[in-house]
Design a protein around this motif. Structure first.
Motif, PDB file in Angstrom:
ATOM      1  N   SER A  38      97.060  86.926  22.951  1.00  0.00           N
ATOM      2  CA  SER A  38      97.774  87.206  24.191  1.00  0.00           C
ATOM      3  C   SER A  38      96.902  88.001  25.160  1.00  0.00           C
ATOM      4  O   SER A  38      96.147  88.870  24.748  1.00  0.00           O
ATOM      5  N   THR A  39      97.078  87.707  26.441  1.00  0.00           N
ATOM      6  CA  THR A  39      96.401  88.497  27.466  1.00  0.00           C
ATOM      7  C   THR A  39      97.052  89.870  27.608  1.00  0.00           C
ATOM      8  O   THR A  39      96.453  90.777  28.170  1.00  0.00           O
ATOM      9  N   GLN A  40      98.255  90.042  27.085  1.00  0.00           N
ATOM     10  CA  GLN A  40      98.977  91.300  27.214  1.00  0.00           C
ATOM     11  C   GLN A  40      98.787  92.219  26.015  1.00  0.00           C
ATOM     12  O   GLN A  40      99.294  93.329  26.001  1.00  0.00           O
ATOM     13  N   ASP A  41      98.048  91.780  25.024  1.00  0.00           N
ATOM     14  CA  ASP A  41      97.834  92.559  23.800  1.00  0.00           C
ATOM     15  C   ASP A  41      96.413  93.117  23.817  1.00  0.00           C
ATOM     16  O   ASP A  41      95.449  92.366  23.958  1.00  0.00           O
ATOM     17  N   SER A  42      96.276  94.429  23.689  1.00  0.00           N
ATOM     18  CA  SER A  42      94.957  95.052  23.783  1.00  0.00           C
ATOM     19  C   SER A  42      94.218  95.132  22.443  1.00  0.00           C
ATOM     20  O   SER A  42      93.033  95.455  22.415  1.00  0.00           O
ATOM     21  N   ARG A  43      94.888  94.828  21.340  1.00  0.00           N
ATOM     22  CA  ARG A  43      94.222  94.870  20.043  1.00  0.00           C
ATOM     23  C   ARG A  43      93.183  93.752  19.971  1.00  0.00           C
ATOM     24  O   ARG A  43      93.464  92.606  20.321  1.00  0.00           O
ATOM     25  N   GLU A  44      91.990  94.088  19.518  1.00  0.00           N
ATOM     26  CA  GLU A  44      90.862  93.157  19.540  1.00  0.00           C
ATOM     27  C   GLU A  44      91.169  91.825  18.863  1.00  0.00           C
ATOM     28  O   GLU A  44      90.795  90.765  19.368  1.00  0.00           O
ATOM     29  N   SER A  45      91.859  91.856  17.759  1.00  0.00           N
ATOM     30  CA  SER A  45      92.125  90.618  17.020  1.00  0.00           C
ATOM     31  C   SER A  45      93.109  89.690  17.733  1.00  0.00           C
ATOM     32  O   SER A  45      93.184  88.508  17.414  1.00  0.00           O
ATOM     33  N   HIS A  46      93.847  90.206  18.695  1.00  0.00           N
ATOM     34  CA  HIS A  46      94.853  89.419  19.417  1.00  0.00           C
ATOM     35  C   HIS A  46      94.542  89.254  20.906  1.00  0.00           C
ATOM     36  O   HIS A  46      95.154  88.414  21.568  1.00  0.00           O
ATOM     37  N   HIS A  47      93.625  90.038  21.419  1.00  0.00           N
ATOM     38  CA  HIS A  47      93.378  90.099  22.863  1.00  0.00           C
ATOM     39  C   HIS A  47      92.702  88.853  23.422  1.00  0.00           C
ATOM     40  O   HIS A  47      91.761  88.315  22.845  1.00  0.00           O
ATOM     41  N   LEU A  48      93.206  88.425  24.575  1.00  0.00           N
ATOM     42  CA  LEU A  48      92.543  87.406  25.399  1.00  0.00           C
ATOM     43  C   LEU A  48      92.159  88.061  26.716  1.00  0.00           C
ATOM     44  O   LEU A  48      92.935  88.848  27.267  1.00  0.00           O
ATOM     45  N   ALA A  49      90.988  87.736  27.230  1.00  0.00           N
ATOM     46  CA  ALA A  49      90.580  88.230  28.542  1.00  0.00           C
ATOM     47  C   ALA A  49      91.544  87.697  29.593  1.00  0.00           C
ATOM     48  O   ALA A  49      92.120  86.610  29.427  1.00  0.00           O
ATOM     49  N   PRO A  50      91.747  88.442  30.679  1.00  0.00           N
ATOM     50  CA  PRO A  50      92.691  88.007  31.718  1.00  0.00           C
ATOM     51  C   PRO A  50      92.323  86.646  32.323  1.00  0.00           C
ATOM     52  O   PRO A  50      91.153  86.275  32.385  1.00  0.00           O
ATOM     53  N   PHE A  51      93.344  85.937  32.759  1.00  0.00           N
ATOM     54  CA  PHE A  51      93.198  84.685  33.503  1.00  0.00           C
ATOM     55  C   PHE A  51      93.556  85.026  34.945  1.00  0.00           C
ATOM     56  O   PHE A  51      94.722  85.270  35.252  1.00  0.00           O
ATOM     57  N   LEU A  52      92.562  85.082  35.835  1.00  0.00           N
ATOM     58  CA  LEU A  52      92.807  85.407  37.240  1.00  0.00           C
ATOM     59  C   LEU A  52      92.972  84.105  38.021  1.00  0.00           C
ATOM     60  O   LEU A  52      92.051  83.281  38.085  1.00  0.00           O
ATOM     61  N   LEU A  53      94.146  83.930  38.605  1.00  0.00           N
ATOM     62  CA  LEU A  53      94.470  82.689  39.312  1.00  0.00           C
ATOM     63  C   LEU A  53      93.747  82.582  40.644  1.00  0.00           C
ATOM     64  O   LEU A  53      93.551  83.583  41.334  1.00  0.00           O
ATOM     65  N   SER A  54      93.391  81.374  41.010  1.00  0.00           N
ATOM     66  CA  SER A  54      92.902  81.133  42.364  1.00  0.00           C
ATOM     67  C   SER A  54      94.101  81.230  43.297  1.00  0.00           C
ATOM     68  O   SER A  54      95.255  81.127  42.867  1.00  0.00           O
ATOM     69  N   GLU A  55      93.846  81.439  44.577  1.00  0.00           N
ATOM     70  CA  GLU A  55      94.943  81.666  45.524  1.00  0.00           C
ATOM     71  C   GLU A  55      95.870  80.468  45.656  1.00  0.00           C
ATOM     72  O   GLU A  55      97.045  80.618  45.953  1.00  0.00           O
TER      73      GLU A  55
END
Length: 140
Positions: A38-55
């Motif tokens: 998940s992008t919302q989980d900060s634990r290393e084993s679960h973390h995904l880098a954010p997905f920044l949307l284009s406009e």
């Protein structure tokens, strides 16, 4: 004789995993089991880098890209939320990919419905989604 029994149990388990309703878990942390990212989980084993949307990115465009991944079908679509089900080829296990637009971010959460370990399938799916969204120029 035990192999047909094992296969039958697995088949029945896979067929019985479709719940009537799944609540929106896009902002929820993953469980401790290693079958969720998940992008919302900060634990290393679960973390995904954010997905920044284009406009110009829309949920319809994101849905179109996400459903091009193998064995995908849209289960729920709301104004800013999407849940897509991915079914495994052999045992028909279902994983849920939840996507939510929050400002310029796309929250991504992918989790197996059953089992403890997913052999990295959910992380691979999230990376395939990221690659496809980048190629479609929907994320930066």
């Amino acid at each position: 004789m035990k192999y047909p029994l094992i296969f039958s149990v697995l088949l029945l388990t896979a067929c019985s995993q479709t719940p009537a309703q799944i609540a929106d878990r896009s902002a929820t942390l993953c469980p401790d089991s290693p079958n969720c990212v998940s992008t919302q989980d900060s634990r290393e084993s679960h973390h995904l880098a954010p997905f920044l949307l284009s406009e110009s990115a829309t949920l319809d465009q994101i849905q179109q890209v996400a459903t091009t991944l193998p064995r995908a079908k849209t289960a729920v679509k709301q104004a800013d939320y999407l849940r897509i089900e991915y079914t495994s080829l052999v045992f028909r296990f279902v994983d849920d990919l939840e996507l939510r637009i929050s400002g310029r971010e796309l929250w991504v959460r992918s989790q197996s419905r059953v089992g403890y370990y997913d052999f990295g399938v959910n992380r691979q799916r999230a990376q395939a989604l990221r690659d496809s969204l980048q190629q479609a120029q929907l994320i930066e």
